[in-house]
Design an enzyme around this catalytic site. Structure first.
Site, PDB file in Angstrom:
ATOM      1  N   THR A  45       5.424   2.901   0.464  1.00 19.18           N
ATOM      2  CA  THR A  45       6.499   2.972  -0.527  1.00 19.18           C
ATOM      3  C   THR A  45       7.120   1.617  -0.856  1.00 19.18           C
ATOM      4  OG1 THR A  45       8.086   3.516   1.240  1.00 19.18           O
ATOM      5  CG2 THR A  45       7.044   5.352   0.076  1.00 19.18           C
ATOM      6  N   ASP A 246       3.643   0.583  13.594  1.00 19.43           N
ATOM      7  CA  ASP A 246       2.619   1.572  13.940  1.00 19.43           C
ATOM      8  C   ASP A 246       1.483   0.915  14.718  1.00 19.43           C
ATOM      9  OD1 ASP A 246       4.083   3.399  12.281  1.00 19.43           O
ATOM     10  OD2 ASP A 246       3.127   2.482  10.546  1.00 19.43           O
TER      11      ASP A 246
END
Length: 323
Positions: A45, A246
């Site tokens: 995003t 991540d």
């Protein structure tokens, strides 16, 4: 012996975030990875435009039921990342609890069994380890609904074995502010008491002894009667990367598996891989954008495949200090 990870995170078609950041390095390091995509977006995003779908709690449960019906729901690790609503995160908790009940809490047992043909085989019992990146916010601001905080604090963290919050997330989980290294150590001890045996504060606002071009990360491990606390000074990079958290959680999972009682070694390998990937990425981004333009989101996608050798066998360029 095969080691299998269930990773419940986001997914993008283009680029590296969530499962796209975690799966490749885990596979390179020898892990089998089963991925459930909490969202499926065209890209992250941070781009001007993005499209995609969000997996609901009901759809998550349907996917897990399929795995369970085929009796292939035995895992060594569960890795969780970004979750955007309470019902989804609560379903993740339910799945974790069920999987923990399936896997006996004995490690390297020495019981024996006989299989067809009469050959005597050693049976290993494996604990299920939970690695949680409690993605809630940064720099004093939450970017998920506030209703997720009590779910993380009261349900997820008590189940976790390894926790990778940033400073703000650690403060949210404990209700304690971090203004000094001593505060950070106390907060990590509070998190240990909540459940996890390993806690790594992936970034803090604490001043670095190496100057303002470095950020401070801290780690603590209380495991099997051994305790270790470390501090790392990590060079800052003047760019915004997505998917690095991540990647960090996945690498820490892998290297704590290989160094289960040596947090210093696990963190040095994790952070050194991060350094190599980011250095390669920023160099590539600057080549694409040219000397006068600032690299954009598409330029700064992590150079993961190109870093395969560094992931497998990282040169240690950042060392940890034992506190």
């Amino acid at each position: 012996m095969e080691c299998r990870v269930l990773s419940i995170q986001s997914h993008v078609v283009r680029g590296y975030v969530g499962n796209k950041s975690a799966t490749f390095p885990l596979q390179v390091l020898g892990f089998e990875v089963d991925s459930i995509n909490s969202v499926q977006f065209s890209n992250h995003t941070g781009y001007d435009h993005w499209k995609g779908q969000v997996l609901t709690a009901e759809e998550l449960n349907v996917l897990y039921e399929g795995i369970k019906l085929n009796a292939v729901n035995r895992y060594d690790y569960i890795l969780t990342g970004y979750s955007r609503d309470t019902s989804f995160l609560t379903t993740v908790v339910d799945i974790i609890q069920e999987l923990k009940n399936i896997n006996p809490k004995l490690v390297y047992g020495n019981d024996y069994f006989w299989f067809e043909g009469g050959k005597k085989m050693l049976q290993f019992y494996i604990s299920l380890f939970i690695v949680c990146d409690p993605v809630m916010g940064d720099q004093g601001a939450m970017y998920v609904p506030e209703s997720l905080l009590p779910v993380y604090r009261d349900k997820v963290v008590p189940l976790a074995d390894i926790l990778t919050p940033n400073q703000f997330e650690a403060e949210l989980l404990t209700g304690r502010k971090i203004n000094s290294e001593e505060d950070a150590v106390e907060v990590m001890e509070l998190l240990h008491k909540m459940g996890p045996h390993t806690v790594v504060l992936t970034s803090t606002d604490l001043p670095s002894k190496s100057g303002d071009q470095f950020l401070v990360a801290l780690g603590s491990q209380n495991r099997d009667g051994r305790s270790q606390k470390i501090r790392m000074e990590i060079p800052k990079v003047d760019a915004v990367f997505v998917g690095t958290g991540d990647l960090f959680a996945a690498l820490l999972l892998a290297w704590t598996h290989h160094h289960p009682k040596d947090l210093k070694a696990a963190c040095e390998k994790t952070v050194s891989v991060m350094h190599h990937v980011i250095k390669r990425t920023i160099s590539y981004a600057k080549d694409l954008s040219g000397p006068t333009e600032k690299p954009g989101a598409a330029h700064l996608e992590l150079r993961m495949v190109q870093s395969k050798a560094d992931i497998e066998n990282p040169a240690i360029v950042l060392e940890a200090t034992v506190l």
